[in-house]
Design an enzyme around this catalytic site. Structure first.
Site, PDB file in Angstrom:
ATOM      1  N   GLY A  42      -3.144  20.269 -16.262  1.00 36.88           N
ATOM      2  CA  GLY A  42      -1.898  20.225 -15.478  1.00 36.88           C
ATOM      3  C   GLY A  42      -1.893  21.170 -14.296  1.00 36.88           C
ATOM      4  CD  GLU A  79      -7.282  17.834 -23.203  1.00 41.09           C
ATOM      5  OE1 GLU A  79      -7.117  16.838 -22.497  1.00 41.09           O
ATOM      6  OE2 GLU A  79      -6.345  18.405 -23.794  1.00 41.09           O
ATOM      7  CD1 TRP A  97       0.796   8.245 -21.530  1.00 38.93           C
ATOM      8  CD2 TRP A  97       2.565   7.094 -22.299  1.00 38.93           C
ATOM      9  NE1 TRP A  97       0.563   6.914 -21.296  1.00 38.93           N
ATOM     10  CE2 TRP A  97       1.625   6.183 -21.753  1.00 38.93           C
ATOM     11  CE3 TRP A  97       3.742   6.598 -22.842  1.00 38.93           C
ATOM     12  CZ2 TRP A  97       1.840   4.802 -21.742  1.00 38.93           C
ATOM     13  CZ3 TRP A  97       3.966   5.226 -22.834  1.00 38.93           C
ATOM     14  CH2 TRP A  97       3.023   4.335 -22.278  1.00 38.93           C
ATOM     15  CG  HIS A 141      -3.084  18.935 -26.260  1.00 38.66           C
ATOM     16  ND1 HIS A 141      -2.472  19.876 -25.471  1.00 38.66           N
ATOM     17  CD2 HIS A 141      -3.619  18.014 -25.424  1.00 38.66           C
ATOM     18  CE1 HIS A 141      -2.626  19.528 -24.197  1.00 38.66           C
ATOM     19  NE2 HIS A 141      -3.318  18.404 -24.138  1.00 38.66           N
ATOM     20  CD  GLU A 155       0.153  20.484 -22.970  1.00 32.88           C
ATOM     21  OE1 GLU A 155       0.644  19.486 -23.528  1.00 32.88           O
ATOM     22  OE2 GLU A 155      -0.362  20.443 -21.828  1.00 32.88           O
ATOM     23  CB  SER A 192      -6.767  18.389 -13.266  1.00 32.17           C
ATOM     24  OG  SER A 192      -5.720  19.299 -13.551  1.00 32.17           O
TER      25      SER A 192
HETATM   26  P1  13P Z   1      -3.671  16.709 -17.206  1.00 28.98           P
HETATM   27  O1  13P Z   1      -4.519  15.477 -16.987  1.00 28.98           O
HETATM   28  O2  13P Z   1      -2.250  16.525 -16.763  1.00 28.98           O
HETATM   29  O3  13P Z   1      -4.317  17.940 -16.660  1.00 28.98           O
HETATM   30  O4  13P Z   1      -3.573  16.927 -18.800  1.00 28.98           O
HETATM   31  C1  13P Z   1      -4.727  16.896 -19.554  1.00 28.98           C
HETATM   32  C2  13P Z   1      -4.334  16.902 -20.984  1.00 28.98           C
HETATM   33  O5  13P Z   1      -3.793  17.860 -21.485  1.00 28.98           O
HETATM   34  C3  13P Z   1      -4.590  15.690 -21.771  1.00 28.98           C
HETATM   35  O6  13P Z   1      -4.412  15.919 -23.122  1.00 28.98           O
END
Ligand code: 13P
Length: 250
Positions: free
Chosen positions: A172, A166, A10, A94, A96, A212
């Site tokens: 995103g 990922e 989330w 992750h 991010e 995505s």
């Molecule tokens: P999205 O599904 O929004 O692209 O994000 C993927 C994600 O970073 C899950 O950890």
């Protein structure tokens, strides 16, 4: 048979009321027996989510944790704090966290060790940037991430590891890796786990795809032989789209 897993990350979304509202929606749904489903709310809502889901098959994961057990680390949360509120799974690495909070492979190795010492399960994220994809060295990037953060663990720890590929360029952005690109990378990851450890560990580890994933593309991506599920961002914030993704295996 490898475990099928769908986890909703989330990110920094949903306050307490919104968390409860989404959980109520999810709790009305039937979770298919063959799929392990996780949601990862913000720290402030983890305890509430754990209590709310107590008699429900959906499990709760954290999005991060600190590598130390305790101490003067203002703003941080430890593994013991997570397990004390019922959270036994943590997402680490992750992109991010890597990009915005300077988490590098060495730091992530420490976090993996701490989580395993606390008998937590780790959903460990790996993936290349757009530039690395364009330069064509994406296998090397992902291999290095695994070598420097995960491949020091012992064989007995592998049942507590889930890998999540990922690609940063697909997070995103609405742009997804094609099912073929996902399969190619997942197969590669499984083969390096096999050559570093054993075939049987490689066969057993679940490798999720993230970036995505939507109800429209989940069936095809999850249909790839080495894709064992998904780590879902945006589409996990809506109960209906998340459940459609969970049911994409069925
Ligand atoms: P999205 O599904 O929004 O692209 O994000 C993927 C994600 O970073 C899950 O950890």
């Amino acid at each position: 048979m490898r475990k099928k897993i769908v986890a909703g990350n989330w990110k920094m979304n949903n306050d307490l009321a919104e968390t409860e509202a989404l959980l109520q929606e999810l709790k009305k749904q039937v979770i298919p027996e063959q799929v392990s489903v996780f949601v990862a709310p913000a720290y402030t809502n983890l305890q509430h989510a754990f209590e709310s889901l107590r008699d429900h098959p959906i499990a709760v994961a954290a999005q991060n944790m600190h590598q130390s057990d305790h101490g003067a680390f203002t703003g941080e949360v430890s593994a013991a704090m997570l397990t004390s509120v019922g959270v036994k799974t943590v997402i680490l690495g992750h992109s991010e966290r890597r990009a915005y909070f300077a988490e590098d492979n060495a730091l992530l190795a420490e976090k993996v060790n701490t989580a395993l010492q606390h008998e937590m399960t780790v959903i460990f994220c790996i993936g290349e940037t757009l530039q690395e994809r364009k330069e064509g060295n994406y296998f090397e990037v992902v291999t290095k991430q695994l070598e420097e953060s995960v491949f020091h663990i012992s064989e007995k720890d592998w049942p507590h590891i889930v890998l999540a590929y990922e690609p940063v360029w697909a997070i995103g952005t609405g742009e997804t890796a094609s099912p073929q690109q996902a399969q190619e990378m997942h197969e590669k990851i499984r083969s390096i786990v096999a050559s570093t450890y054993t075939e049987s560990i490689a066969d057993s580890v679940s490798i999720l795809y993230g970036g995505s994933v939507k109800p429209e593309n989940a069936t095809e991506i999850f249909g790839q032989p080495d894709v064992d599920g998904g780590l879902i961002g945006g589409a996990s914030l809506n109960a209906q789209s998340f459940m459609e993704i969970v049911n994409a295996f069925v």
